[in-house]
Write a protein that holds these residues in place. Structure first.
Motif, PDB file in Angstrom:
ATOM      1  N   ASN A  20      66.440 -37.225-103.528  1.00 27.94           N
ATOM      2  CA  ASN A  20      66.647 -36.657-104.851  1.00 27.94           C
ATOM      3  C   ASN A  20      68.017 -37.117-105.329  1.00 27.94           C
ATOM      4  O   ASN A  20      69.029 -36.777-104.737  1.00 27.94           O
ATOM      5  N   PHE A  21      68.052 -37.896-106.390  1.00 30.89           N
ATOM      6  CA  PHE A  21      69.286 -38.497-106.868  1.00 30.89           C
ATOM      7  C   PHE A  21      69.635 -37.977-108.255  1.00 30.89           C
ATOM      8  O   PHE A  21      68.761 -37.832-109.097  1.00 30.89           O
ATOM      9  N   PRO A  22      70.909 -37.739-108.488  1.00 28.13           N
ATOM     10  CA  PRO A  22      71.324 -37.263-109.815  1.00 28.13           C
ATOM     11  C   PRO A  22      71.196 -38.366-110.858  1.00 28.13           C
ATOM     12  O   PRO A  22      71.191 -39.558-110.520  1.00 28.13           O
ATOM     13  N   PRO A  23      71.108 -37.996-112.128  1.00 32.40           N
ATOM     14  CA  PRO A  23      71.050 -39.008-113.186  1.00 32.40           C
ATOM     15  C   PRO A  23      72.266 -39.933-113.105  1.00 32.40           C
ATOM     16  O   PRO A  23      73.363 -39.503-112.771  1.00 32.40           O
ATOM     17  N   GLY A  24      72.057 -41.176-113.388  1.00 32.33           N
ATOM     18  CA  GLY A  24      73.132 -42.149-113.354  1.00 32.33           C
ATOM     19  C   GLY A  24      73.276 -42.868-112.020  1.00 32.33           C
ATOM     20  O   GLY A  24      74.103 -43.755-111.875  1.00 32.33           O
ATOM     21  N   THR A  25      72.461 -42.473-111.031  1.00 30.66           N
ATOM     22  CA  THR A  25      72.505 -43.136-109.726  1.00 30.66           C
ATOM     23  C   THR A  25      71.991 -44.556-109.874  1.00 30.66           C
ATOM     24  O   THR A  25      70.959 -44.782-110.504  1.00 30.66           O
ATOM     25  N   ARG A  26      72.696 -45.507-109.304  1.00 33.54           N
ATOM     26  CA  ARG A  26      72.230 -46.902-109.324  1.00 33.54           C
ATOM     27  C   ARG A  26      71.039 -47.032-108.397  1.00 33.54           C
ATOM     28  O   ARG A  26      71.186 -46.945-107.187  1.00 33.54           O
ATOM     29  N   VAL A  27      69.899 -47.255-108.986  1.00 35.76           N
ATOM     30  CA  VAL A  27      68.672 -47.357-108.220  1.00 35.76           C
ATOM     31  C   VAL A  27      68.447 -48.805-107.792  1.00 35.76           C
ATOM     32  O   VAL A  27      68.086 -49.074-106.659  1.00 35.76           O
ATOM     33  N   LEU A  74      67.511 -48.737-104.038  1.00 36.66           N
ATOM     34  CA  LEU A  74      68.182 -47.727-103.219  1.00 36.66           C
ATOM     35  C   LEU A  74      68.593 -48.295-101.866  1.00 36.66           C
ATOM     36  O   LEU A  74      68.417 -47.682-100.819  1.00 36.66           O
TER      37      LEU A  74
END
Length: 124
Positions: A20-27, A74
């Motif tokens: 679960n990644f917060p918004p703005g995480t470089r995917v 990721l």
């Protein structure tokens, strides 16, 4: 918010299954360089030109393998599993339809080719 990698809605099949990644995480991360891109493009153009476009699917595969090899989701690498022979029949059909329709069918080819590329790119 759950972002799906594949079209199905099975639990554990999308990006959410990786964490679960917060918004703005470089995917996505891309690490390709100019020299390898240039060599890959040059070889792809040579394949296409010397075969008068008939072997274009093999050039597409060459370029897509380079792109996938240099792209990470990721932190995990992508891999392109498509083959030139896997799309060769479709390419011949598309090529003939483009000729018959005086180029109009080319507007449909790009989206279909893009779908094929995405469907043949997997997470390693």
């Amino acid at each position: 918010m759950s972002m799906q990698v594949s079209g199905n809605n099975q639990p554990g099949t999308g990006v959410a299954a990786l964490g679960n990644f917060p918004p703005g995480t470089r995917v996505f991360v891309f690490r390709g360089g100019a020299a390898t891109w240039f060599g890959t493009q040059l070889l792809g153009m040579a394949i296409t030109i010397f075969t008068l476009g008939i072997c274009y699917p093999f050039a597409v595969v060459l370029v897509e393998r380079w792109r996938a090899k240099n792209t990470f989701l990721l932190g995990r690498p992508l891999r392109f599993v498509g083959t030139g022979w896997g799309i060769f029949g479709l390419w011949i059909k598309w090529f003939l339809l483009i000729l018959i329709t005086l180029g109009i069918y080319s507007f449909w080819v790009y989206p279909r080719l893009t779908v094929w590329k995405i469907e043949n790119t997997v997470l390693d």
